[in-house]
Design an enzyme around this catalytic site. Structure first.
Site, PDB file in Angstrom:
ATOM      1  N   GLN A  98      47.733  44.061  41.133  1.00 35.99           N
ATOM      2  CA  GLN A  98      47.400  45.847  41.060  1.00 35.99           C
ATOM      3  C   GLN A  98      48.541  45.894  42.027  1.00 35.99           C
ATOM      4  O   GLN A  98      49.021  45.976  42.497  1.00 35.99           O
ATOM      5  CB  GLN A  98      46.854  45.539  41.936  1.00 35.99           C
ATOM      6  N   PHE A  99      50.271  46.022  41.298  1.00 34.24           N
ATOM      7  CA  PHE A  99      51.403  46.389  41.272  1.00 34.24           C
ATOM      8  C   PHE A  99      51.200  48.242  42.438  1.00 34.24           C
ATOM      9  O   PHE A  99      51.823  48.385  42.708  1.00 34.24           O
ATOM     10  CB  PHE A  99      52.766  46.397  40.623  1.00 34.24           C
ATOM     11  N   THR A 100      50.556  48.307  41.975  1.00 38.38           N
ATOM     12  CA  THR A 100      50.379  49.787  42.493  1.00 38.38           C
ATOM     13  C   THR A 100      50.127  50.402  43.970  1.00 38.38           C
ATOM     14  O   THR A 100      49.964  51.646  44.477  1.00 38.38           O
ATOM     15  CB  THR A 100      49.514  51.108  41.028  1.00 38.38           C
TER      16      THR A 100
END
Length: 131
Positions: free
Chosen positions: A60-62
């Site tokens: 989950q890079f966000t």
């Protein structure tokens, strides 16, 4: 369906540009030993290791989205693909090395993740220990 577990933990992993294998080990070990499952008295005293709970790990890079300035998130602190996948896989590998059952999402893919929260309890872990 890519990864699925029953009762257990959903772990969203965001890898930052400054992260190292030591950070991945810290997150995995901390996750494995967190006392977040109820004991016989209804108190959060047991870890995933003690309960045999499975873990679903999703990249989950966000999580590195910085919204302190303006209206559009900046992902400048998020690690790029090769570094991120290596450390994401290191988290999964370290959890497995602790003896846990680990399911994963597909790294870098757009996914639909469904969760039924029991509690719900949401915790933030940061290898930099800023919170």
């Amino acid at each position: 369906m890519v990864g699925e577990i029953g009762a257990g933990l959903l772990v969203l992993v965001g890898v930052g540009q400054e992260d190292t294998p030591a950070d991945a080990h810290y997150i995995a070990d901390k996750t494995a030993h967190l006392r977040v499952f109820d004991d016989a008295n209804g108190r959060m005293e047991l870890s995933a290791l003690e309960t045999g709970s499975a873990i679903l790990v999703v990249s989950q890079f966000t999580l590195h989205g910085d919204v302190r300035k303006g209206r559009r998130p900046s992902y400048a602190r998020a690690a790029r693909g090769e570094q991120a996948v290596t450390l994401y896989e290191e988290v999964c590998s370290r959890l497995r090395a602790n003896g846990l059952t680990v399911a994963t999402g597909r790294f870098g893919a757009e996914m639909r993740v469904e969760m039924a929260g029991d509690g719900p309890v949401t915790l933030l872990l940061d290898s930099e220990k800023q919170f």
